[in-house]
Design a protein around this motif. Structure first.
Motif, PDB file in Angstrom:
ATOM      1  N   LYS A 120       0.840  -1.190   0.000  1.00 28.36           N
ATOM      2  CA  LYS A 120       0.000   0.000   0.000  1.00 28.36           C
ATOM      3  C   LYS A 120       0.882   1.250   0.000  1.00 28.36           C
ATOM      4  O   LYS A 120       1.914   1.301   0.679  1.00 28.36           O
ATOM      5  CB  LYS A 120      -0.898   0.028   1.235  1.00 28.36           C
ATOM      6  N   LYS A 163      -5.161   9.039   1.650  1.00 31.95           N
ATOM      7  CA  LYS A 163      -5.668   7.673   1.543  1.00 31.95           C
ATOM      8  C   LYS A 163      -4.547   6.738   1.065  1.00 31.95           C
ATOM      9  O   LYS A 163      -3.556   7.173   0.494  1.00 31.95           O
ATOM     10  CB  LYS A 163      -6.846   7.618   0.573  1.00 31.95           C
ATOM     11  N   VAL A 187      -3.619   3.211  -1.238  1.00 32.41           N
ATOM     12  CA  VAL A 187      -4.076   2.302  -2.285  1.00 32.41           C
ATOM     13  C   VAL A 187      -2.965   1.302  -2.575  1.00 32.41           C
ATOM     14  O   VAL A 187      -1.798   1.512  -2.229  1.00 32.41           O
ATOM     15  CB  VAL A 187      -4.431   3.061  -3.586  1.00 32.41           C
TER      16      VAL A 187
END
Length: 454
Positions: free
Chosen positions: A20, A27, A29
């Motif tokens: 990640k 955030k 991802v």
């Protein structure tokens, strides 16, 4: 293995595939990497082999301890692995270095010494407009370099190659050509080029940095006239870190001149008045060797062979065609290869978004969507500016009026582990950027793009 499962099964072979990363908005991802032409992530098998070998790691050559003997065995066995992988002809040897650039510089030094001694009139290198700087700049110091043109489709002009071989004839020391361009992905008919070079009594070097990791490669052609004399490539572009490059060529050639880089490991005997050099390849590998790098490379090659280079090539062709089909109709996307002609091509796609700099596009893909690409001229400035149809004067003007930024492109380059789902995510990202271009241009206009740590 059917095509729908290929990407998923290949992903299991790669270290860090589920890592990640943070976006600019905070955030996280899963990272998507489309920058494989620069460096690939390591195979799981490679790190496993390194960890397994680490407890036995020792000095190589001349050490009589078990660990030293075992380290020497793996190091020397790696040469056999490379020669078999490349289907090298008898009498070839493997010289390890740091990377492809290092390997080309070594060949340049050796070739200059050889020609100065045996054939001084051969002082011209035929390079091409397609070359990476590493297959251009090293030759300039010691030779006169002539550049084979590309045609209107930016593929190598074989007609111009023939004309230059005829024009310079017995002055040509070497034809130095890329196997596959790191800009467009276009491949060259290397065995046919070899036959032309040999017809005019010169030799050929193939820069295999982009070609060797993606498809089957053989140094032997259908006849001796088509054989490749020298090839170079890098482990870090084929899922093996730890810094190893490879130069393969005739052992007799390397034995014919003194090593360009001298020191421990290069000699058979030394007195204050006398030096007897070791036989190749040892004479061209000064200092303590990178055994870990060779173990990594050998394991990578064995993994690729187990998977099958033809299957890898087939999967990467699917990825490339799928991407081109999905992005060629996105408004304002400029693609710099023919999306309807991917024959003789590896998995590289260069593009730009109209009205947006290549650096901004690449950084938005990373910062907003977690997609890694590369932008710029990819160490191939003459080729990129040719494709962009810019003269040297126009390039300087662009730099002066764009805050020092050079013209360039965004490059997508796929590895065997990439998936159709990742390409779908790219398509969504590009559509979003194009639809909201004005917003992103305002948002990133004064952004310094500083790195934000994980």
């Amino acid at each position: 293995m059917n095509t729908s499962s290929m990407g998923k099964n290949y992903k299991k072979l790669i270290v860090g595939i589920d890592t990640k990363i943070p976006l600019k908005n905070g955030k996280e991802v899963t990272a998507i990497n489309f920058d494989n032409a620069a460096t690939t992530p390591p195979f799981v098998s490679v790190l496993n082999s390194i960890n397994k070998f680490a407890s036995l790691y020792s000095s190589s050559h001349r050490g009589m301890g078990y660990k030293s003997q075992f380290s020497t065995y793996l190091y020397e066995d790696g040469r056999k692995v490379v020669l078999e992988f490349l289907n090298a002809k008898e009498g070839s040897t493997v010289i390890y270095g740091n990377n492809t650039t290092d390997a080309i510089n070594k060949l340049c030094n050796n070739l200059y010494a050889y020609n100065s001694k045996y054939n001084p009139k051969r002082n011209i290198i035929l390079s091409t407009f397609m070359e990476h700087h590493s297959d251009d700049l090293p030759w300039r110091d010691k030779f006169e370099v002539k550049y084979v043109k590309v045609d209107d489709n930016y593929r190598l002009s074989l007609e111009d190659l023939k004309e230059k071989l005829i024009e310079y004839n017995d002055r040509v020391a070497l034809v130095a050509v890329t196997g596959a361009s790191n800009v467009t992905g276009y491949t060259n008919p290397i065995h046919y080029i070899a036959s032309l070079a040999h017809e005019y009594n010169t030799k050929i070097l193939v820069d295999g940095a982009q070609l060797v990791p993606h498809c089957s490669f053989s140094m032997q052609g259908s006849s001796p006239m088509e054989d490749i004399d020298f090839v170079v490539f890098s482990a870090h572009k084929m899922y093996a870190p730890f810094g190893t490059g490879v130069l393969v060529g005739p052992k007799d050639f390397f034995n014919s001149v003194a090593p360009d880089y001298k020191g421990g490991g290069t000699i058979d005997f030394v007195s204050h008045k006398y030096v007897k050099w070791a036989e190749a390849p040892e004479r061209d590998e000064a200092g303590s060797p990178n055994i870990m790098g060779v173990v990594a490379l050998s394991t990578s090659i064995k993994t690729l062979e187990r998977l099958g280079m033809d299957k890898i090539s087939q999967w990467e062709e699917i990825l490339t065609n799928y991407t081109l089909t999905r992005i060629k109709n996105i408004p304002d996307i400029e693609i710099y290869i023919d999306p309807n002609d991917t024959k003789n091509h590896i998995s590289i796609i260069p593009f730009n978004i109209k009205g947006m700099s290549h650096s901004m596009t690449s950084k938005i893909l990373s910062y907003e969507f977690g997609i890694s690409t590369r932008d710029g001229c990819f160490c191939a400035h003459p080729y990129v500016t040719k494709i962009l149809d810019l003269s040297p004067e126009e390039v300087l003007y662009e730099i002066e009026h764009n805050g020092g930024e050079k013209p360039g492109m965004v490059r997508l380059s796929f590895g065997l582990y990439n998936s159709l789902e990742e390409i779908d995510a790219l398509v969504i990202a590009l559509n979003t950027i194009v639809r909201h271009k004005d917003y992103y241009l305002r948002l990133y206009k004064n952004d310094d793009f500083s790195f934000f740590p994980i």
